[in-house]
Design a protein around this motif. Structure first.
Motif, mmCIF file in Angstrom:
data_model
loop_
_atom_site.group_PDB
_atom_site.id
_atom_site.type_symbol
_atom_site.label_atom_id
_atom_site.label_comp_id
_atom_site.label_asym_id
_atom_site.label_seq_id
_atom_site.Cartn_x
_atom_site.Cartn_y
_atom_site.Cartn_z
ATOM 1 N N VAL A 62 0.486 -1.365 0.244
ATOM 2 C CA VAL A 62 0.312 0.258 -0.340
ATOM 3 C C VAL A 62 0.632 1.046 0.013
ATOM 4 O O VAL A 62 0.785 2.794 -0.401
ATOM 5 C CB VAL A 62 -0.823 0.115 1.162
ATOM 6 N N ILE A 63 1.692 1.005 0.856
ATOM 7 C CA ILE A 63 2.943 2.697 1.042
ATOM 8 C C ILE A 63 3.892 2.491 -0.260
ATOM 9 O O ILE A 63 3.640 4.034 -1.648
ATOM 10 C CB ILE A 63 3.512 2.006 1.936
ATOM 11 N N GLY A 64 4.488 1.790 -1.536
ATOM 12 C CA GLY A 64 4.582 1.839 -2.740
ATOM 13 C C GLY A 64 3.195 2.476 -3.327
ATOM 14 O O GLY A 64 3.681 3.016 -4.781
ATOM 15 N N HIS A 65 1.748 1.525 -3.656
ATOM 16 C CA HIS A 65 1.010 2.575 -4.492
ATOM 17 C C HIS A 65 1.048 3.980 -4.320
ATOM 18 O O HIS A 65 0.524 4.791 -4.743
ATOM 19 C CB HIS A 65 0.014 1.549 -3.894
ATOM 20 N N LEU A 95 3.004 6.205 -2.379
ATOM 21 C CA LEU A 95 4.129 7.019 -2.630
ATOM 22 C C LEU A 95 4.434 6.523 -4.367
ATOM 23 O O LEU A 95 4.630 8.045 -5.049
ATOM 24 C CB LEU A 95 5.061 6.378 -2.476
ATOM 25 N N ALA A 96 3.914 5.707 -5.232
ATOM 26 C CA ALA A 96 3.714 6.271 -6.531
ATOM 27 C C ALA A 96 2.865 7.302 -7.009
ATOM 28 O O ALA A 96 3.118 7.832 -7.963
ATOM 29 C CB ALA A 96 3.540 5.099 -7.433
ATOM 30 N N GLU A 97 0.910 7.261 -6.088
ATOM 31 C CA GLU A 97 1.057 7.832 -7.226
ATOM 32 C C GLU A 97 1.171 8.933 -6.411
ATOM 33 O O GLU A 97 0.473 10.728 -7.065
ATOM 34 C CB GLU A 97 -0.257 7.570 -6.111
ATOM 35 N N LEU A 98 2.064 9.378 -5.149
ATOM 36 C CA LEU A 98 1.432 10.569 -4.585
ATOM 37 C C LEU A 98 2.814 11.780 -5.527
ATOM 38 O O LEU A 98 2.584 13.018 -5.647
ATOM 39 C CB LEU A 98 2.174 10.654 -3.245
ATOM 40 N N SER A 99 4.204 10.839 -6.193
ATOM 41 C CA SER A 99 4.569 11.612 -6.765
ATOM 42 C C SER A 99 4.760 11.868 -8.027
ATOM 43 O O SER A 99 5.621 12.769 -9.225
ATOM 44 C CB SER A 99 5.945 10.230 -6.944
ATOM 45 N N THR A 145 -11.587 14.803 -7.377
ATOM 46 C CA THR A 145 -11.209 14.602 -6.607
ATOM 47 C C THR A 145 -11.613 12.373 -6.391
ATOM 48 O O THR A 145 -11.934 12.408 -5.414
ATOM 49 C CB THR A 145 -13.039 14.980 -5.934
ATOM 50 N N ALA A 146 -11.431 12.147 -7.167
ATOM 51 C CA ALA A 146 -12.159 10.768 -7.566
ATOM 52 C C ALA A 146 -10.791 10.025 -8.495
ATOM 53 O O ALA A 146 -11.806 10.059 -9.970
ATOM 54 C CB ALA A 146 -13.876 10.045 -7.423
ATOM 55 N N PRO A 147 -10.117 10.588 -9.044
ATOM 56 C CA PRO A 147 -8.862 9.702 -9.746
ATOM 57 C C PRO A 147 -9.118 8.505 -9.618
ATOM 58 O O PRO A 147 -8.548 8.139 -9.043
ATOM 59 C CB PRO A 147 -7.710 10.784 -9.348
ATOM 60 N N THR A 148 -8.652 8.156 -10.799
ATOM 61 C CA THR A 148 -7.966 6.781 -11.444
ATOM 62 C C THR A 148 -6.452 7.437 -11.734
ATOM 63 O O THR A 148 -5.680 7.672 -12.578
ATOM 64 C CB THR A 148 -8.488 6.071 -12.115
ATOM 65 N N GLU A 149 -5.381 6.449 -10.589
ATOM 66 C CA GLU A 149 -4.231 7.177 -10.735
ATOM 67 C C GLU A 149 -3.334 5.995 -11.234
ATOM 68 O O GLU A 149 -3.887 4.786 -11.497
ATOM 69 C CB GLU A 149 -4.040 7.887 -9.445
ATOM 70 N N ILE A 150 -2.344 5.841 -11.352
ATOM 71 C CA ILE A 150 -0.968 5.300 -11.317
ATOM 72 C C ILE A 150 -1.301 3.737 -10.688
ATOM 73 O O ILE A 150 -0.558 1.961 -11.800
ATOM 74 C CB ILE A 150 -0.056 5.704 -12.117
ATOM 75 N N GLY A 151 -1.427 3.858 -9.770
ATOM 76 C CA GLY A 151 -1.693 2.293 -8.962
ATOM 77 C C GLY A 151 -3.007 1.933 -9.140
ATOM 78 O O GLY A 151 -2.472 0.497 -9.213
ATOM 79 N N ASP A 152 -3.576 2.987 -8.915
ATOM 80 C CA ASP A 152 -5.093 2.329 -9.520
ATOM 81 C C ASP A 152 -5.341 1.160 -10.447
ATOM 82 O O ASP A 152 -6.273 0.558 -10.724
ATOM 83 C CB ASP A 152 -6.379 3.172 -9.113
ATOM 84 N N LEU A 153 -5.079 1.733 -11.658
ATOM 85 C CA LEU A 153 -5.027 0.750 -12.849
ATOM 86 C C LEU A 153 -3.745 -0.706 -13.359
ATOM 87 O O LEU A 153 -4.932 -0.833 -13.707
ATOM 88 C CB LEU A 153 -3.691 2.086 -13.984
ATOM 89 N N CYS A 154 -3.724 -0.851 -11.891
ATOM 90 C CA CYS A 154 -2.923 -1.838 -11.888
ATOM 91 C C CYS A 154 -2.971 -2.929 -10.435
ATOM 92 O O CYS A 154 -2.304 -3.473 -9.808
ATOM 93 C CB CYS A 154 -0.950 -1.611 -12.263
ATOM 94 N N GLU A 155 -3.356 -2.629 -10.217
ATOM 95 C CA GLU A 155 -4.401 -2.736 -8.599
ATOM 96 C C GLU A 155 -4.395 -4.450 -8.549
ATOM 97 O O GLU A 155 -5.573 -4.839 -9.233
ATOM 98 C CB GLU A 155 -5.255 -2.035 -7.801
ATOM 99 N N LYS A 212 12.690 -8.834 0.798
ATOM 100 C CA LYS A 212 12.284 -9.652 -0.242
ATOM 101 C C LYS A 212 10.608 -8.872 -0.040
ATOM 102 O O LYS A 212 10.172 -8.675 1.219
ATOM 103 C CB LYS A 212 12.114 -11.149 -0.371
ATOM 104 N N PHE A 213 10.328 -8.061 -1.122
ATOM 105 C CA PHE A 213 8.616 -7.425 -1.012
ATOM 106 C C PHE A 213 7.931 -8.156 -1.724
ATOM 107 O O PHE A 213 8.302 -8.626 -2.935
ATOM 108 C CB PHE A 213 8.858 -6.264 -1.435
ATOM 109 N N LEU A 214 7.083 -7.837 -1.989
ATOM 110 C CA LEU A 214 5.896 -8.042 -2.405
ATOM 111 C C LEU A 214 4.823 -7.049 -2.788
ATOM 112 O O LEU A 214 4.058 -6.660 -2.212
ATOM 113 C CB LEU A 214 5.018 -9.368 -2.282
ATOM 114 N N VAL A 215 5.353 -6.603 -3.883
ATOM 115 C CA VAL A 215 4.657 -5.085 -4.200
ATOM 116 C C VAL A 215 3.902 -4.625 -5.354
ATOM 117 O O VAL A 215 4.532 -5.671 -6.511
ATOM 118 C CB VAL A 215 5.635 -4.034 -3.539
#
Length: 344
Positions: A256-259, A261-265, A280-290, A323-326
């Motif tokens: 979730v943090i990765g998701h 931070l990617a969108e915040l950046s 107010t309800a954007p679909t961002e670069i993390g949402d597209l790949c959730e 190791k991480f799962l992101v």
């Protein structure tokens, strides 16, 4: 295009955190196997874990800024945090800028390169330099154990006022992490994390920030997928994946943090990169790949990821043998979800 929450499960996990040294992954030459977990029940693919509309349209640039200068992260640890949990999260954040010598491929730094493809109107890319510039432990729950979206901004204002945090409105982002005993507005019900910017009336400045909560006790079956499963699935459905660092709440939190931070950046003031016409309800670069973590993902599969000899699943390597799962991120060049562990 529809937004899917793609959750899959394979192995039974343990939620007990290990000491920092024990949680680090083995250092021998064992080659992890690649596998594609089972398809989950359809009911799990329609829920929503993060901010964003479910009505996906073409991703567009709306002329706002991206975080193109070196990114300074100021962490606010709200509530009670164990030191191994803090070290695990910080290792993930510091892995974003780690060199290839510090982390083997596929690495967190390689994953962030997709985020760095996003530019502002001058052509400046999202920075690949991400540092932890400061930390503040709010162990006394300065605004109680139940927070609203507005009181989260008050937590930031308090940290800026009492901690050695600068008001870094040029390079800074503020990351509020709440412990597993803190309830937050919409947490578990609608979101597991969100990002926005502070109001000058609340904090005195406009500062990009993100909040993520530890769902380990409150709702691991909602916000720590794919490391936990709902109770109704325990009678024969797919079991949970084993978390790479043996802490269901924190390992789930890191994705979730990765998701966020990617969108915040790429969309710090909610006027840069997003799909849809309503900021107010954007679909961002993390949402597209959730819900997508590897090759072959989609239609309910998380995709092909890796599993170590102890059965723990991951798709990225970090510093200190972590190791991480992101989840993957939308690649504007490929116009598809992408990650460094792709097999095609």
């Amino acid at each position: 295009m529809a937004l899917f929450i793609l959750i899959c499960f394979f192995l039974v996990s343990s939620s007990l955190p290990l000491p920092y040294s024990a949680a680090a992954v083995e250092t021998n030459d064992f080659q992890p196997e690649v596998y594609n977990p089972k398809l989950p029940p359809r009911a799990l693919t329609s829920s929503k874990k993060f901010e964003g509309s479910s009505d996906l349209v073409h991703l567009r640039y709306h002329m706002g800024p991206v975080l193109s200068s070196p990114i300074n992260i100021y962490i606010i640890w709200y509530g009670k945090w164990a030191q191994p949990q803090k070290l695990l999260i910080k290792d993930f954040l510091l892995s974003i800028s780690a060199s290839h010598r510090a982390a083997a491929s596929p690495s967190v730094a390689e994953w962030w390169r997709t985020v760095s493809l996003y530019t502002d109107q001058t052509g400046a890319n999202v920075s690949r330099s991400v540092l932890i510039a400061g930390e503040y432990a709010d162990q006394r729950y300065s605004h109680g154990a139940q927070l609203t979206r507005l009181s989260i901004q008050q937590v930031i204002a308090n940290a800026v006022r009492v901690a050695p945090f600068p008001v870094d409105h040029k390079n800074g982002i503020y990351l509020i992490l709440t412990s597993e005993d803190v309830a937050v507005q919409d947490f578990c019900r609608a979101v597991c994390g969100f990002h926005y910017f502070t109001f000058p009336s609340m904090v005195g400045y406009t500062l990009p920030y993100a909040w993520v909560g530890n769902s380990g006790k409150q709702c691991p079956d909602v916000c720590a997928y794919p490391f936990a499963v709902p109770a109704y699935m325990t009678g024969g459905g797919p079991s949970a994946l084993s978390p790479p660092n043996r802490d269901v709440g924190i390992d789930g939190m890191i994705s979730v943090i990765g998701h966020e931070l990617a969108e915040l950046s790429s969309n710090p003031l909610v006027n840069a990169w997003y799909a849809g016409e309503d900021p107010t309800a954007p679909t961002e670069i993390g949402d597209l790949c959730e819900g997508l973590y590897g090759t072959g993902g989609g239609g309910g599969y998380i995709g092909q990821v890796m599993r170590d000899r102890e059965g723990r699943t991951f798709n990225l390597n970090g510093r200190r043998k972590r190791k991480f799962l992101v989840q993957w991120i939308w690649n504007p060049t490929l116009k598809a979800c992408a990650g460094p562990n792709a097999l095609d």
